[in-house]
Motif scaffolding. Structure first.
Motif, PDB file in Angstrom:
ATOM      1  N   ILE A  44       8.806  -0.785   3.172  1.00  0.00           N
ATOM      2  CA  ILE A  44       8.665  -1.418   1.854  1.00  0.00           C
ATOM      3  C   ILE A  44       9.812  -2.372   1.552  1.00  0.00           C
ATOM      4  CG2 ILE A  44       7.414   0.564   0.891  1.00  0.00           C
ATOM      5  CD1 ILE A  44      10.088   1.041  -0.745  1.00  0.00           C
ATOM      6  N   ASP A  45       9.541  -3.269   0.608  1.00  0.00           N
ATOM      7  CA  ASP A  45      10.553  -4.049  -0.093  1.00  0.00           C
ATOM      8  C   ASP A  45      10.409  -3.679  -1.554  1.00  0.00           C
ATOM      9  OD1 ASP A  45      11.324  -5.428   2.170  1.00  0.00           O
ATOM     10  OD2 ASP A  45      10.115  -7.199   1.731  1.00  0.00           O
ATOM     11  N   MET A  46      11.521  -3.489  -2.249  1.00  0.00           N
ATOM     12  CA  MET A  46      11.482  -3.218  -3.685  1.00  0.00           C
ATOM     13  C   MET A  46      12.367  -4.252  -4.363  1.00  0.00           C
ATOM     14  SD  MET A  46      12.357   0.253  -5.886  1.00  0.00           S
ATOM     15  CE  MET A  46      11.383   1.274  -4.811  1.00  0.00           C
ATOM     16  N   LEU A  53       9.204  -3.859 -11.735  1.00  0.00           N
ATOM     17  CA  LEU A  53       9.541  -3.640 -10.331  1.00  0.00           C
ATOM     18  C   LEU A  53       8.403  -4.200  -9.492  1.00  0.00           C
ATOM     19  CD1 LEU A  53      10.822   0.053 -10.073  1.00  0.00           C
ATOM     20  CD2 LEU A  53      12.159  -2.039  -9.881  1.00  0.00           C
ATOM     21  N   ILE A  55       6.952  -3.984  -5.693  1.00  0.00           N
ATOM     22  CA  ILE A  55       7.048  -3.234  -4.448  1.00  0.00           C
ATOM     23  C   ILE A  55       6.000  -3.797  -3.499  1.00  0.00           C
ATOM     24  CG2 ILE A  55       6.799  -0.971  -3.357  1.00  0.00           C
ATOM     25  CD1 ILE A  55       7.534  -0.276  -6.606  1.00  0.00           C
ATOM     26  N   ARG A  56       6.463  -4.172  -2.310  1.00  0.00           N
ATOM     27  CA  ARG A  56       5.563  -4.628  -1.253  1.00  0.00           C
ATOM     28  C   ARG A  56       5.628  -3.599  -0.134  1.00  0.00           C
ATOM     29  NH1 ARG A  56       8.541  -9.433  -1.747  1.00  0.00           N
ATOM     30  NH2 ARG A  56       7.570 -10.836  -3.229  1.00  0.00           N
ATOM     31  N   LEU A 109      12.032   5.844  -7.706  1.00  0.00           N
ATOM     32  CA  LEU A 109      12.135   4.584  -8.442  1.00  0.00           C
ATOM     33  C   LEU A 109      13.483   4.522  -9.151  1.00  0.00           C
ATOM     34  CD1 LEU A 109       8.514   4.495  -9.862  1.00  0.00           C
ATOM     35  CD2 LEU A 109       9.425   3.199  -7.926  1.00  0.00           C
TER      36      LEU A 109
END
Length: 145
Positions: A44-46, A53, A55-56, A109
């Motif tokens: 992930i990327d955050m 936020l 998130i990918r 998170l």
């Protein structure tokens, strides 16, 4: 008295001495340092935006029907359940590296969010999830004297 057998970790750790490796500019990590390393699925990327936020998550080959996303308390859960076909389970594999079955990742998170307002889109193997923050956090630059 016989010497106890070394475990695999001890064998690898003692294979090359640290003092021998460090002069060459190499630093061989201790096995204990590697214990915290896990293969994370999905990767992930955050991104922390002012009011949300982003998130990918990489989910190649996953359809939205196989995907379950949950936001609860301070955690995001991404779960995938990829069924194995009956034909696949009866075949002889030379190599089976692709993920099958149930997988999940629970991600803490960093801020309070409004989970029921989250929006998700799955496109080209990338999940993009936008979750609004519970309170807008403004950033301030602090000067040092």
């Amino acid at each position: 008295m016989s010497k106890p057998l070394l475990g695999m970790e001890d064998f690898i750790e003692n294979l090359f001495s640290r003092s021998l490796m460090e002069p060459m500019g190499w630093r061989r990590p201790l096995l204990a340092e590697l214990e915290d390393f896990e293969l994370k699925f999905p990767r992930i990327d955050m991104v922390d935006r002012e009011s949300e936020l982003l998130i990918r998550a990489e989910l190649p080959g996953v359809s939205k029907d196989e995907l379950e996303i949950t936001v609860a308390d301070d955690f995001l859960t991404i779960a995938v359940n990829r069924e194995t076909s009956e034909k696949e389970s009866s075949e002889h594999f030379y190599r089976a590296e692709m993920s099958r079955g149930a997988m999940e990742r629970i991600i803490p998170l960093p801020v309070d969010v409004v989970g029921d307002k989250a929006k998700a889109e799955l496109k080209d193997g990338v999940l993009e999830l936008v979750i609004p923050k519970a309170t807008k956090v403004s950033r301030h630059k602090v000067s040092v004297r």
